[in-house]
Design a protein around this motif. Structure first.
Motif, short mmCIF file in Angstrom:
data_model
loop_
_atom_site.label_atom_id
_atom_site.label_comp_id
_atom_site.label_asym_id
_atom_site.label_seq_id
_atom_site.Cartn_x
_atom_site.Cartn_y
_atom_site.Cartn_z
N LEU A 37 0.82 -1.21 0.00
CA LEU A 37 0.00 0.00 0.00
C LEU A 37 0.85 1.26 0.00
O LEU A 37 0.52 2.25 -0.68
CB LEU A 37 -0.94 0.00 1.20
CG LEU A 37 -2.14 -0.94 1.11
CD1 LEU A 37 -2.85 -1.05 2.45
CD2 LEU A 37 -3.10 -0.50 0.02
N VAL A 38 1.96 1.26 0.73
CA VAL A 38 2.86 2.42 0.72
C VAL A 38 3.37 2.67 -0.69
O VAL A 38 3.30 3.80 -1.21
CB VAL A 38 4.04 2.21 1.70
CG1 VAL A 38 5.15 3.23 1.45
CG2 VAL A 38 3.56 2.29 3.14
N ASP A 39 3.85 1.63 -1.35
CA ASP A 39 4.36 1.79 -2.72
C ASP A 39 3.26 2.21 -3.69
O ASP A 39 3.48 3.03 -4.58
CB ASP A 39 5.03 0.50 -3.20
CG ASP A 39 6.39 0.30 -2.55
OD1 ASP A 39 6.92 1.25 -1.95
OD2 ASP A 39 6.93 -0.82 -2.64
N ILE A 40 2.07 1.67 -3.51
CA ILE A 40 0.95 2.05 -4.38
C ILE A 40 0.64 3.54 -4.23
O ILE A 40 0.48 4.26 -5.21
CB ILE A 40 -0.29 1.18 -4.09
CG1 ILE A 40 -0.09 -0.20 -4.71
CG2 ILE A 40 -1.57 1.84 -4.61
CD1 ILE A 40 -1.18 -1.20 -4.40
N ILE A 68 4.98 -2.70 -9.04
CA ILE A 68 4.89 -2.83 -7.58
C ILE A 68 4.59 -4.28 -7.20
O ILE A 68 5.23 -4.84 -6.32
CB ILE A 68 3.80 -1.89 -7.01
CG1 ILE A 68 4.23 -0.43 -7.16
CG2 ILE A 68 3.50 -2.22 -5.54
CD1 ILE A 68 3.11 0.56 -6.92
N PHE A 69 3.64 -4.88 -7.89
CA PHE A 69 3.29 -6.27 -7.60
C PHE A 69 4.47 -7.21 -7.87
O PHE A 69 4.72 -8.14 -7.10
CB PHE A 69 2.05 -6.71 -8.38
CG PHE A 69 0.79 -5.99 -7.96
CD1 PHE A 69 0.60 -5.57 -6.65
CD2 PHE A 69 -0.22 -5.75 -8.86
CE1 PHE A 69 -0.56 -4.92 -6.25
CE2 PHE A 69 -1.39 -5.11 -8.48
CZ PHE A 69 -1.56 -4.69 -7.18
N LEU A 70 5.19 -6.95 -8.95
CA LEU A 70 6.39 -7.76 -9.24
C LEU A 70 7.44 -7.58 -8.15
O LEU A 70 8.04 -8.55 -7.69
CB LEU A 70 6.98 -7.37 -10.60
CG LEU A 70 6.27 -7.90 -11.83
CD1 LEU A 70 6.87 -7.29 -13.11
CD2 LEU A 70 6.35 -9.41 -11.88
N LYS A 71 7.65 -6.35 -7.74
CA LYS A 71 8.64 -6.05 -6.70
C LYS A 71 8.34 -6.82 -5.41
O LYS A 71 9.25 -7.33 -4.76
CB LYS A 71 8.65 -4.55 -6.41
CG LYS A 71 9.51 -4.14 -5.23
CD LYS A 71 9.35 -2.67 -4.92
CE LYS A 71 10.09 -2.30 -3.64
NZ LYS A 71 9.84 -0.92 -3.25
N GLN A 114 15.29 7.85 -2.38
CA GLN A 114 14.20 7.36 -3.22
C GLN A 114 14.46 5.91 -3.58
O GLN A 114 15.57 5.53 -3.93
CB GLN A 114 14.11 8.20 -4.48
CG GLN A 114 13.71 9.62 -4.17
CD GLN A 114 12.98 10.23 -5.33
OE1 GLN A 114 12.76 9.61 -6.33
NE2 GLN A 114 12.59 11.47 -5.16
N GLU A 115 13.41 5.12 -3.49
CA GLU A 115 13.51 3.71 -3.86
C GLU A 115 13.34 3.56 -5.36
O GLU A 115 12.66 4.34 -6.00
CB GLU A 115 12.44 2.89 -3.13
CG GLU A 115 12.64 2.82 -1.66
CD GLU A 115 11.62 1.91 -1.01
OE1 GLU A 115 11.26 0.89 -1.63
OE2 GLU A 115 11.19 2.21 0.10
N GLU A 116 13.92 2.51 -5.89
CA GLU A 116 13.75 2.23 -7.31
C GLU A 116 12.64 1.24 -7.50
O GLU A 116 12.46 0.33 -6.72
CB GLU A 116 15.05 1.67 -7.88
CG GLU A 116 16.15 2.69 -7.89
CD GLU A 116 17.15 2.39 -8.98
OE1 GLU A 116 16.83 1.60 -9.87
OE2 GLU A 116 18.22 2.97 -8.94
N PHE A 117 11.93 1.41 -8.58
CA PHE A 117 10.85 0.48 -8.93
C PHE A 117 11.17 -0.19 -10.22
O PHE A 117 11.71 0.21 -11.12
CB PHE A 117 9.51 1.20 -9.03
CG PHE A 117 9.00 1.60 -7.69
CD1 PHE A 117 8.28 0.70 -6.94
CD2 PHE A 117 9.26 2.83 -7.16
CE1 PHE A 117 7.81 1.04 -5.70
CE2 PHE A 117 8.78 3.19 -5.93
CZ PHE A 117 8.05 2.28 -5.20
#
Length: 117
Positions: A37-40, A68-71, A114-117
């Motif tokens: 949820l945070v990433d979304i 996000i789901f793959l991560k 910052q995180e990478e996606f």
């Protein structure tokens, strides 16, 4: 005799209906749900802040959501079922979103990481 059988069946039905509901196995654990949820929400913010049309931002968000789901190693169907499950328990959902908001506030206070996606 029929009344006794009906009463017995009725009592059995009530017993099974009142049985405590366990979390189904395919539901995301709370900590994983918070992470997703945070990433979304981060990606929704990015997609909505870009100077592109609403339709384009929706297409972009769909692509980002897949990443996000793959991560997190989650399928969209498991995420959707998890949301449905947690939404049945408003207090639990409130607790999850408290954690989501806290995580977003922490990330906001650290703009350099910052995180990478």
């Amino acid at each position: 005799m029929m009344k006794v059988i009906r009463l017995g069946l009725f009592l059995l039905a009530i017993l099974f209906a009142c049985e405590s509901q366990e979390k189904p196995k395919h539901i995301l654990p709370e900590n994983k749900m918070v992470e997703v949820l945070v990433d979304i929400h981060l990606q929704e913010g990015i997609a909505s802040a870009l100077p592109i049309s609403y339709d384009s931002s929706q297409v972009l968000y769909t692509l980002l959501e897949k990443e996000i789901f793959l991560k997190h190693g989650v399928t969209d169907s498991v995420f959707t079922e998890s949301m449905r499950y947690y939404l049945q328990y408003p207090q639990k959902m409130d607790e999850l979103y408290t954690q989501v908001i806290d995580s977003l506030v922490v990330k906001e206070s650290k703009p350099d990481s910052q995180e990478e996606f």
